[in-house]
Design a protein around this motif. Structure first.
Motif, PDB file in Angstrom:
ATOM      1  N   ALA A   8       0.829  -1.208   0.000  1.00  0.00           N
ATOM      2  CA  ALA A   8       0.000   0.000   0.000  1.00  0.00           C
ATOM      3  C   ALA A   8       0.860   1.253   0.000  1.00  0.00           C
ATOM      4  O   ALA A   8       0.597   2.202  -0.754  1.00  0.00           O
ATOM      5  CB  ALA A   8      -0.941  -0.018   1.208  1.00  0.00           C
ATOM      6  N   GLU A   9       1.891   1.265   0.830  1.00  0.00           N
ATOM      7  CA  GLU A   9       2.769   2.431   0.904  1.00  0.00           C
ATOM      8  C   GLU A   9       3.528   2.623  -0.408  1.00  0.00           C
ATOM      9  O   GLU A   9       3.681   3.744  -0.896  1.00  0.00           O
ATOM     10  CB  GLU A   9       3.751   2.297   2.071  1.00  0.00           C
ATOM     11  N   GLY A  10       3.992   1.538  -0.998  1.00  0.00           N
ATOM     12  CA  GLY A  10       4.706   1.635  -2.270  1.00  0.00           C
ATOM     13  C   GLY A  10       3.824   2.167  -3.386  1.00  0.00           C
ATOM     14  O   GLY A  10       4.255   2.994  -4.200  1.00  0.00           O
ATOM     15  N   ALA A  11       2.570   1.716  -3.435  1.00  0.00           N
ATOM     16  CA  ALA A  11       1.635   2.202  -4.447  1.00  0.00           C
ATOM     17  C   ALA A  11       1.374   3.690  -4.256  1.00  0.00           C
ATOM     18  O   ALA A  11       1.357   4.462  -5.226  1.00  0.00           O
ATOM     19  CB  ALA A  11       0.340   1.406  -4.393  1.00  0.00           C
ATOM     20  N   HIS A  12       1.178   4.110  -3.019  1.00  0.00           N
ATOM     21  CA  HIS A  12       0.938   5.530  -2.744  1.00  0.00           C
ATOM     22  C   HIS A  12       2.164   6.368  -3.139  1.00  0.00           C
ATOM     23  O   HIS A  12       2.028   7.402  -3.805  1.00  0.00           O
ATOM     24  CB  HIS A  12       0.595   5.744  -1.273  1.00  0.00           C
ATOM     25  N   ARG A  13       3.354   5.911  -2.755  1.00  0.00           N
ATOM     26  CA  ARG A  13       4.580   6.644  -3.108  1.00  0.00           C
ATOM     27  C   ARG A  13       4.724   6.764  -4.623  1.00  0.00           C
ATOM     28  O   ARG A  13       5.135   7.802  -5.135  1.00  0.00           O
ATOM     29  CB  ARG A  13       5.811   5.950  -2.512  1.00  0.00           C
ATOM     30  N   ASN A  14       4.392   5.703  -5.335  1.00  0.00           N
ATOM     31  CA  ASN A  14       4.482   5.731  -6.792  1.00  0.00           C
ATOM     32  C   ASN A  14       3.525   6.782  -7.369  1.00  0.00           C
ATOM     33  O   ASN A  14       3.880   7.521  -8.287  1.00  0.00           O
ATOM     34  CB  ASN A  14       4.190   4.348  -7.376  1.00  0.00           C
ATOM     35  N   ALA A  15       2.318   6.862  -6.834  1.00  0.00           N
ATOM     36  CA  ALA A  15       1.351   7.859  -7.303  1.00  0.00           C
ATOM     37  C   ALA A  15       1.835   9.273  -7.006  1.00  0.00           C
ATOM     38  O   ALA A  15       1.704  10.172  -7.851  1.00  0.00           O
ATOM     39  CB  ALA A  15      -0.013   7.606  -6.654  1.00  0.00           C
ATOM     40  N   VAL A  16       2.411   9.479  -5.835  1.00  0.00           N
ATOM     41  CA  VAL A  16       2.950  10.793  -5.474  1.00  0.00           C
ATOM     42  C   VAL A  16       4.090  11.171  -6.424  1.00  0.00           C
ATOM     43  O   VAL A  16       4.167  12.314  -6.894  1.00  0.00           O
ATOM     44  CB  VAL A  16       3.409  10.816  -3.999  1.00  0.00           C
ATOM     45  N   GLU A  17       4.958  10.224  -6.728  1.00  0.00           N
ATOM     46  CA  GLU A  17       6.067  10.485  -7.656  1.00  0.00           C
ATOM     47  C   GLU A  17       5.551  10.799  -9.062  1.00  0.00           C
ATOM     48  O   GLU A  17       6.106  11.655  -9.762  1.00  0.00           O
ATOM     49  CB  GLU A  17       7.037   9.306  -7.695  1.00  0.00           C
ATOM     50  N   LEU A  18       4.495  10.127  -9.479  1.00  0.00           N
ATOM     51  CA  LEU A  18       3.882  10.411 -10.774  1.00  0.00           C
ATOM     52  C   LEU A  18       3.365  11.846 -10.795  1.00  0.00           C
ATOM     53  O   LEU A  18       3.569  12.580 -11.770  1.00  0.00           O
ATOM     54  CB  LEU A  18       2.750   9.415 -11.036  1.00  0.00           C
ATOM     55  N   ALA A  19       2.706  12.251  -9.728  1.00  0.00           N
ATOM     56  CA  ALA A  19       2.207  13.634  -9.635  1.00  0.00           C
ATOM     57  C   ALA A  19       3.366  14.626  -9.724  1.00  0.00           C
ATOM     58  O   ALA A  19       3.285  15.621 -10.453  1.00  0.00           O
ATOM     59  CB  ALA A  19       1.422  13.828  -8.340  1.00  0.00           C
ATOM     60  N   ARG A  20       4.436  14.354  -9.004  1.00  0.00           N
ATOM     61  CA  ARG A  20       5.612  15.248  -9.051  1.00  0.00           C
ATOM     62  C   ARG A  20       6.172  15.326 -10.465  1.00  0.00           C
ATOM     63  O   ARG A  20       6.502  16.413 -10.952  1.00  0.00           O
ATOM     64  CB  ARG A  20       6.691  14.748  -8.101  1.00  0.00           C
ATOM     65  N   MET A  21       6.297  14.160 -11.111  1.00  0.00           N
ATOM     66  CA  MET A  21       6.841  14.121 -12.469  1.00  0.00           C
ATOM     67  C   MET A  21       6.004  14.981 -13.419  1.00  0.00           C
ATOM     68  O   MET A  21       6.532  15.606 -14.337  1.00  0.00           O
ATOM     69  CB  MET A  21       6.884  12.679 -12.970  1.00  0.00           C
ATOM     70  N   LEU A  64      -0.478   3.785 -13.605  1.00  0.00           N
ATOM     71  CA  LEU A  64      -1.932   3.953 -13.620  1.00  0.00           C
ATOM     72  C   LEU A  64      -2.607   3.133 -12.529  1.00  0.00           C
ATOM     73  O   LEU A  64      -3.582   3.583 -11.918  1.00  0.00           O
ATOM     74  CB  LEU A  64      -2.503   3.600 -14.994  1.00  0.00           C
ATOM     75  N   THR A  65      -2.081   1.948 -12.243  1.00  0.00           N
ATOM     76  CA  THR A  65      -2.622   1.127 -11.158  1.00  0.00           C
ATOM     77  C   THR A  65      -2.451   1.839  -9.824  1.00  0.00           C
ATOM     78  O   THR A  65      -3.386   1.900  -9.014  1.00  0.00           O
ATOM     79  CB  THR A  65      -1.937  -0.256 -11.134  1.00  0.00           C
ATOM     80  N   SER A  66      -1.274   2.396  -9.588  1.00  0.00           N
ATOM     81  CA  SER A  66      -1.022   3.121  -8.340  1.00  0.00           C
ATOM     82  C   SER A  66      -1.938   4.324  -8.205  1.00  0.00           C
ATOM     83  O   SER A  66      -2.513   4.570  -7.135  1.00  0.00           O
ATOM     84  CB  SER A  66       0.438   3.590  -8.283  1.00  0.00           C
ATOM     85  N   TYR A  67      -2.079   5.079  -9.285  1.00  0.00           N
ATOM     86  CA  TYR A  67      -2.936   6.265  -9.240  1.00  0.00           C
ATOM     87  C   TYR A  67      -4.391   5.874  -9.016  1.00  0.00           C
ATOM     88  O   TYR A  67      -5.076   6.473  -8.162  1.00  0.00           O
ATOM     89  CB  TYR A  67      -2.790   7.093 -10.511  1.00  0.00           C
ATOM     90  N   LEU A  68      -4.881   4.906  -9.749  1.00  0.00           N
ATOM     91  CA  LEU A  68      -6.263   4.471  -9.588  1.00  0.00           C
ATOM     92  C   LEU A  68      -6.534   4.052  -8.147  1.00  0.00           C
ATOM     93  O   LEU A  68      -7.527   4.472  -7.539  1.00  0.00           O
ATOM     94  CB  LEU A  68      -6.573   3.319 -10.546  1.00  0.00           C
ATOM     95  N   ALA A  69      -5.669   3.241  -7.587  1.00  0.00           N
ATOM     96  CA  ALA A  69      -5.849   2.801  -6.205  1.00  0.00           C
ATOM     97  C   ALA A  69      -5.823   3.982  -5.249  1.00  0.00           C
ATOM     98  O   ALA A  69      -6.639   4.064  -4.320  1.00  0.00           O
ATOM     99  CB  ALA A  69      -4.770   1.779  -5.839  1.00  0.00           C
ATOM    100  N   ASP A  70      -4.914   4.913  -5.462  1.00  0.00           N
ATOM    101  CA  ASP A  70      -4.818   6.073  -4.583  1.00  0.00           C
ATOM    102  C   ASP A  70      -6.096   6.905  -4.623  1.00  0.00           C
ATOM    103  O   ASP A  70      -6.576   7.374  -3.591  1.00  0.00           O
ATOM    104  CB  ASP A  70      -3.602   6.930  -4.971  1.00  0.00           C
ATOM    105  N   VAL A  71      -6.664   7.091  -5.805  1.00  0.00           N
ATOM    106  CA  VAL A  71      -7.924   7.825  -5.920  1.00  0.00           C
ATOM    107  C   VAL A  71      -9.025   7.101  -5.152  1.00  0.00           C
ATOM    108  O   VAL A  71      -9.770   7.712  -4.382  1.00  0.00           O
ATOM    109  CB  VAL A  71      -8.330   8.020  -7.402  1.00  0.00           C
ATOM    110  N   LEU A  72      -9.132   5.802  -5.333  1.00  0.00           N
ATOM    111  CA  LEU A  72     -10.176   5.040  -4.654  1.00  0.00           C
ATOM    112  C   LEU A  72      -9.997   5.075  -3.138  1.00  0.00           C
ATOM    113  O   LEU A  72     -10.970   5.218  -2.397  1.00  0.00           O
ATOM    114  CB  LEU A  72     -10.187   3.599  -5.158  1.00  0.00           C
ATOM    115  N   ILE A  73      -8.776   4.969  -2.690  1.00  0.00           N
ATOM    116  CA  ILE A  73      -8.494   4.965  -1.257  1.00  0.00           C
ATOM    117  C   ILE A  73      -8.735   6.342  -0.648  1.00  0.00           C
ATOM    118  O   ILE A  73      -9.391   6.474   0.387  1.00  0.00           O
ATOM    119  CB  ILE A  73      -7.054   4.476  -0.997  1.00  0.00           C
ATOM    120  N   ARG A  74      -8.266   7.374  -1.298  1.00  0.00           N
ATOM    121  CA  ARG A  74      -8.326   8.703  -0.705  1.00  0.00           C
ATOM    122  C   ARG A  74      -9.638   9.430  -0.977  1.00  0.00           C
ATOM    123  O   ARG A  74     -10.014  10.307  -0.210  1.00  0.00           O
ATOM    124  CB  ARG A  74      -7.125   9.492  -1.184  1.00  0.00           C
ATOM    125  N   CYS A  75     -10.334   9.075  -2.048  1.00  0.00           N
ATOM    126  CA  CYS A  75     -11.596   9.760  -2.377  1.00  0.00           C
ATOM    127  C   CYS A  75     -12.829   8.928  -2.058  1.00  0.00           C
ATOM    128  O   CYS A  75     -13.924   9.476  -1.926  1.00  0.00           O
ATOM    129  CB  CYS A  75     -11.618  10.135  -3.866  1.00  0.00           C
TER     130      CYS A  75
END
Length: 145
Positions: A8-21, A64-75
């Motif tokens: 879970a933490e790795g997926a979230h970190r990946n989504a955060v890094e994607l946002a930064r990129m 995309l998997t990391s981002y999708l999961a992050d949206v579902l978890i946080r929203c």
């Protein structure tokens, strides 16, 4: 044995890094991961998918998997779960689970949602999120009926 917290933490970190990129400030992403949606859609719309090699598809799929999961978890107040699956290489697979509008628990596998999106190009981030939300039962599919 699964390391659900690490996954879970790795997926979230990946989504955060994607946002930064893609130039989305950390505070904007932290406030609402949907703040990444316009930049991410613009990014994937410009990718030369016809020139992608396997490694490119794997990276895009992971992002995309990391981002999708992050949206579902946080929203949508969802969470990661590991479910037994004897057919999976590790004997389990990671899914996102949420309590739907019907009060029942529902699961969706972000990995599979992204794979389905790849089968229906062009990639539409909003459609991908909506498909996962409908599967989780956290929103209803509006029909003409």
């Amino acid at each position: 044995m699964t390391d659900l917290a690490g996954w879970a933490e790795g997926a979230h970190r990946n989504a955060v890094e994607l946002a930064r990129m893609l130039g989305v400030p950390d505070d904007a992403y932290a406030a609402d991961p949907l703040n990444l949606l316009p930049a991410l859609q613009h990014y994937v719309s410009r990718l030369p998918l016809q020139e992608f090699e396997q490694s490119d598809w794997v990276t895009l799929h992971s992002d995309l998997t990391s981002y999708l999961a992050d949206v579902l978890i946080r929203c949508r107040e969802a969470w990661w779960e590991a479910v037994a699956d004897p057919s999976a290489p590790r004997g389990f697979r990671y899914v996102v689970e949420a309590v739907g509008l019907d009060g029942q628990r529902h699961q969706v596998e972000p990995y599979a949602v992204v794979m389905e999106e790849f089968r229906h190009l062009p990639i539409e981030i909003t459609r991908m999120i909506a498909n996962a939300e409908v599967t989780l039962g956290v929103t209803r599919l509006v029909t003409d009926n």
